[in-house]
Design a protein around this motif. Structure first.
Motif: not given
Ligand code: 6PG
Length: 268
Positions: A234-259
């Motif tokens: 966990y290094q959110p300063d380097l990887y800001p997407s890690q900051l996204i952690r909904p407190a009271n909601g859903t988190l879904l990543w929709m990605i393709d095979h390549a990613a």
């Protein structure tokens, strides 16, 4: 082809064959959530992102069957981030959504809330957007009565769409940038060194207050960063997407095979 689901300790990940299938599944998710919230709450609020995958999703939403069946008149459109350019500029996220979707479906103009980049000073534009969001989400409902404060002074979107850059940024929350420390502010202007320009962005706090947050990411240039963001330290300063952690909601990543190519099964 059936969707592969990967559960990681940080998020659920749905993996699709390619960017095309991902865009179709994202359009279906948008339509399903819109129906659900319009039936249940009378309206659906969504924050859009820029980027190539949303562009493909918007184009699909502008066509049959979505164009005829989505409850457009009850949907309210906002943006997660914007470049400081006029609304008709080729780099404008508003322009992209407008050209590919909003101008083609029956959304009332008053349901569309672009970030006001016509205000030349980025901090002022950010403040104005924060004011517009507060007015929309809290007008008439949030005035503290007899000393009771509202639960949160942050807007609560029904859905926030996000992308992720190969550098780990999301919305306009870039690595090592000042906006990462914006605390409970709603919207901020963020100076992005690599572009030598300001962007305007929802803060991580606002995004994390949403009911649903969905990342869309496609392509092999995302694979290494996705591995870092979802399965690295966990290094959110380097990887800001890690900051996204909904407190009271859903988190879904929709990605393709390549990613998804570098992700591994993990015990959750
Ligand atoms: C923007 C964004 C940004 C975007 C990512 C991913 O305005 O650039 O909103 O955060 O979502 O850079 O973009 P792609 O989907 O095109 O890779």
């Amino acid at each position: 082809m059936s969707t592969e689901i990967l559960k990681t300790p940080r998020a659920n990940v749905s993996i699709y064959r390619d960017a095309e299938e991902l865009a179709l599944k994202a359009a279906r998710r948008f339509a399903r959530l819109a129906d659900q919230y319009v039936v249940g709450c009378g309206r659906f609020t969504v924050a859009l992102s820029g980027g190539s995958t949303p562009r493909a999703m918007f184009s699909l939403l502008a066509e049959h069957p979505f164009a005829d069946t989505v409850p457009w008149s009850s949907i309210y459109f906002f943006w997660g981030d914007e470049r400081c350019v006029p609304p008709d500029h080729p780099d404008s996220n508003y322009r992209m959504a407008n050209e590919t979707l909003l101008s083609k479906v029956p959304v009332p103009a008053q349901n569309i809330f672009p970030i006001p980049t016509e205000i030349p000073e980025p901090d002022q534009a950010a403040k104005e957007y924060a004011r517009a969001l507060s007015k929309f989400f809290f007008a008439g409902s949030s005035a503290p009565k007899s000393g009771t404060a509202p639960l949160s002074s942050l807007p609560r979107f029904d859905l926030v769409f996000l992308g992720m850059g190969p550098d780990g940024h999301t919305a306009s929350l870039f690595p090592h940038s000042a906006a990462l420390a914006a605390g409970e502010q709603i919207v901020v202007a963020n100076y992005v060194e690599k572009f030598a320009a300001h962007r305007i962005t929802l803060t991580a706090a606002t995004i994390n207050n949403a009911r649903n947050v969905t990342f869309l990411a496609a392509g092999e240039d995302k694979a290494e960063m996705l591995k870092n963001v979802l399965q690295g330290s966990y290094q959110p300063d380097l990887y800001p997407s890690q900051l996204i952690r909904p407190a009271n909601g859903t988190l879904l990543w929709m990605i393709d095979h390549a990613a998804a190519s570098l992700l591994t099964e993990q015990n959750v």
